[in-house]
Design an enzyme around this catalytic site. Structure first.
Site, short mmCIF file in Angstrom:
data_model
loop_
_atom_site.label_atom_id
_atom_site.label_comp_id
_atom_site.label_asym_id
_atom_site.label_seq_id
_atom_site.Cartn_x
_atom_site.Cartn_y
_atom_site.Cartn_z
N ASP A 175 75.40 10.43 53.86
CA ASP A 175 75.59 11.54 54.81
C ASP A 175 74.32 11.65 55.65
O ASP A 175 73.43 10.78 55.57
CB ASP A 175 75.95 12.84 54.08
CG ASP A 175 74.78 13.51 53.39
OD1 ASP A 175 73.69 12.91 53.31
OD2 ASP A 175 74.94 14.66 52.91
N HIS A 191 73.11 -0.51 30.45
CA HIS A 191 73.78 0.27 29.41
C HIS A 191 75.06 0.96 29.88
O HIS A 191 75.95 1.19 29.07
CB HIS A 191 72.84 1.33 28.83
CG HIS A 191 71.79 0.76 27.94
ND1 HIS A 191 70.91 1.53 27.22
CD2 HIS A 191 71.49 -0.54 27.65
CE1 HIS A 191 70.10 0.74 26.51
NE2 HIS A 191 70.42 -0.52 26.77
C1 RB5 Z 1 73.20 18.15 53.08
O1 RB5 Z 1 72.39 19.14 53.64
C2 RB5 Z 1 72.95 18.09 51.59
O2 RB5 Z 1 73.51 19.17 50.96
C3 RB5 Z 1 73.48 16.80 51.04
O3 RB5 Z 1 72.89 15.73 51.69
C4 RB5 Z 1 73.26 16.56 49.56
O4 RB5 Z 1 71.91 16.73 49.24
C5 RB5 Z 1 74.16 17.25 48.63
O5 RB5 Z 1 74.10 17.07 47.42
#
Ligand code: RB5
Length: 145
Positions: free
Chosen positions: A7, A97
């Site tokens: 992301d 593992h």
């Molecule tokens: C995005 O801001 C963030 O929440 C995401 O990249 C991640 O860290 C979620 O677990």
């Protein structure tokens, strides 16, 4: 073929890892995201996980801000064993593992140098099998129950 995805929180780390894979001549398929714009990590996690379950890719690498959200999402896909790691030892042992098939890391947690070392350990280490096979099978029994 290695599946890779992130992301916005893991985008820059993904790009560093891609460069590392290219330098090593390792083929990958990038499932995005392709910019730093905000995107919902479960979408990417699902696509990378599906590519492993279908056999298109043998292993996956996922990055988000912490590595946690995207690993939780990937682990909802049946047959996925996604390990969120921020140290070399865990990245190595999760292959040995746990037979992990996806490595998740946080772009806001680990730097590119450590991340690439972890990727190497993850891609080069074989599952030990034996007693660990029984335990991995027990995980999938939970999944199927
Ligand atoms: C995005 O801001 C963030 O929440 C995401 O990249 C991640 O860290 C979620 O677990």
């Amino acid at each position: 073929m290695i599946a890779i995805g992130a992301d916005h929180g893991g985008y820059e780390l993904k790009e560093s890892i891609k460069k590392h894979l290219e330098d090593k001549g390792i083929e990958y398929k990038d499932f995005g995201t392709f910019t730093g714009e905000a995107v919902d990590y479960p979408i990417i996690a699902k696509q990378v996980a599906a590519s492993i379950i279908s056999g298109e890719c043998i292993r996956g690498i996922l990055c988000c801000g912490t590595g946690v959200g995207i690993s939780i999402a990937a682990n909802k896909v049946k047959g996925i064993r996604c390990a969120c790691c921020s140290d070399y030892f865990s990245a190595y042992y999760t292959r040995l593992h746990n037979d992990a098939n996806i490595l998740a890391m946080g772009g806001r947690v680990v730097g590119p140098g450590l991340a690439c070392m972890m990727v190497d350990a993850f891609l080069e280490t074989k599952f030990e099998g034996g007693r660990h096979s029984r335990r991995v099978n027990m995980i999938h029994d939970i999944e199927n129950s």
